[in-house]
Design a protein around this motif. Sequence first.
Motif, short mmCIF file in Angstrom:
data_model
loop_
_atom_site.label_atom_id
_atom_site.label_comp_id
_atom_site.label_asym_id
_atom_site.label_seq_id
_atom_site.Cartn_x
_atom_site.Cartn_y
_atom_site.Cartn_z
N THR B 276 0.84 -1.20 0.00
CA THR B 276 0.00 0.00 0.00
C THR B 276 0.87 1.25 0.00
O THR B 276 0.55 2.23 -0.66
CB THR B 276 -0.94 0.04 1.21
N MET B 277 1.99 1.20 0.72
CA MET B 277 2.86 2.38 0.75
C MET B 277 3.44 2.64 -0.64
O MET B 277 3.45 3.79 -1.10
CB MET B 277 3.97 2.21 1.77
N SER B 280 0.84 4.11 -2.91
CA SER B 280 0.53 5.49 -2.54
C SER B 280 1.61 6.44 -3.05
O SER B 280 1.31 7.52 -3.56
CB SER B 280 0.42 5.64 -1.03
N ASP B 284 0.81 9.37 -5.68
CA ASP B 284 1.09 10.78 -5.39
C ASP B 284 1.98 11.39 -6.45
O ASP B 284 1.77 12.52 -6.90
CB ASP B 284 1.81 10.91 -4.03
N ARG B 287 0.06 11.93 -9.60
CA ARG B 287 -0.85 13.06 -9.47
C ARG B 287 -0.10 14.38 -9.60
O ARG B 287 -0.52 15.28 -10.30
CB ARG B 287 -1.57 13.00 -8.13
#
Lengths: 311, 297
Positions: B276-277, B280, B284, B287
């Motif tokens: 999950t890290m 993420s 990020d 994005r």
Amino acid sequence: MQASYFAKKIIRSVLTIWLVVTFTFAALHMSGDPIEALVGDQAPAAVVAHYREKFGLDRPLWEQYVSYLHSIALGDFGLSMSDQKPATTLIAEALPNTLRLGLVSFIGGLTGGVVLGIVAALNRNRPVDRFVMSFAVFGFSMPNFFLGILLMLLFALHLRVLPSAGADTGWHLILPAITLGTHFAGTFARFTRSAMLEVMNKQYMTAARAKGAPQARRVFWHALPNAAIPILTIVGLKLGDLVAGSIVVESVFAWPGIGRLLVGAVTSRDFALVQAILIMVAITMMLTNLAVDFIYTIVDPRMRTSEGARA
Amino acid sequence: MKPWITTVARWRKKERSLVTAEARFPALVVAALVFMAFIFLVAILADVIAPYDYRAQSLRLRLASPVFLEGDLRHILGTDELGRDVFSRLLYATRFSIVIALAGTLMGATLGTLLGFIAAHYRGTVEEGIMMLADVQASLPFMLIALALIAAFGGSVLLFTAIMGIYGWEVFARLTRGVVLSANGQGYATAMTALGAPPRHIYWRHILPNILSVLIVQFTLNFPQVILLETSLSFLGLGIRPPLTSLGQMLGAGRAYITTAWWVAILPGSLIFLTTMSISIIGDWLRDRFDPTLRNQ
């Protein structure tokens, strides 16, 4: 304008609650015959008919729906199937524990996160900032059930300084609260940092500095109130995470709250209890979101005008 | 354009790309990408790598230690409470968790994007209805919706995956609707309409490619959340259930043995965390790269 703005919000919230109630009614009816589950498929037809009549399942669907809405509106969610107590009684017993854990974690996480975010923003791109941001990434990537187990392993089993399960003393609160709060601290640290950085470039900050206001006054008096607006939005949004998080964390630490009650109810497929919790949480969330909207208008005077509310 | 201008531009670009290679691909992002490539490889090759069947029990070898705790080489990561090989189980658990999360995120993205297009196309009541459903879902924690559905309909794998597929559709629907509405007002869509292209053609061939980057970013932001949702529910014993396994299921079953055999729980937990890290970090980064408003921060 403000009144109509809130009227619209309230109507929306009531509609949402109505949809949730309708959803539970539909789920209840599509999930199979409750009578069969109750008396078994070997039961004589007369017994089945008796129970059908007793629970009103022989009436037309719309009549059942209306009487369902009626009893929900009166706060009657029926009896929990597994221990035959009213669902509301079970919820009332568990609620104080959940509120205690939820409030401590949320307030702790919020305060810690905001402080860390301010520190990071003031030390932008320095090691302190990097450290805080690493913690933030850790905080929201770490699954709470895993963090809970790690903390339990370290503090309860190795160091033996804190209890691992239950809710007998205040000490029992510490590990679950840290587990639940870390996620919020991480999220709020990140948002506070970017909100503060955004605000610190504004002209009024330069003006405050030019007139000789000390740093503490600039940060807490000039910057923070303006940075509070985006942070407040996140508070409203993160409330759902608090509910979801407490379901898991309460189960990990055997904390006797609503979350553990819900997991138990889902496991035993006690739908009366599940729907009661679902509807109750939905109502709480609607009310809190309305409250957040209301606090908005206090924190941000621009929201009191029609243009502000739309922006 | 004069030839020397392009030469200078090209030279400048090359210089910039050398200087900003580190800025554009930070070490952390590279590490996250490598780790995710590894995880996907493991998920694909689980049955090739695994030395044992993940369900095979050997009751004489219960809770055997892994190699790094003086265990023997037969079970390099030890065994669990039923003597099943932890290494093989980890491989399959990774596969199940990744496949379910990928399927769920894809379903949510497709459903949401489709509904977003429908809302933007029909407007009026249809739009109101779809957006109201989106509001309802956004206002409740999805965990609660998932638990209610599991309580009502039971816990088959298919249903569980379908529940994961409802997660996050509202974000995609809102995004798509917003972007399509603004794209409809832009020149290229108007031009295509004037040329007589049917709406389906415009949406599929012209608008979708333009909003794809936004959707992909949202996809990478939703993916780790679906993993967390799946592992949380499986951890509670309400998602993937034995004999099947997932990283959350392994952790949930293994926590009872945490004092005597910590590896049974800690290894799958660490994998969930790292996965999950990593996603993420990648999400990020994507994005920030795709969102020009953030570029100067």
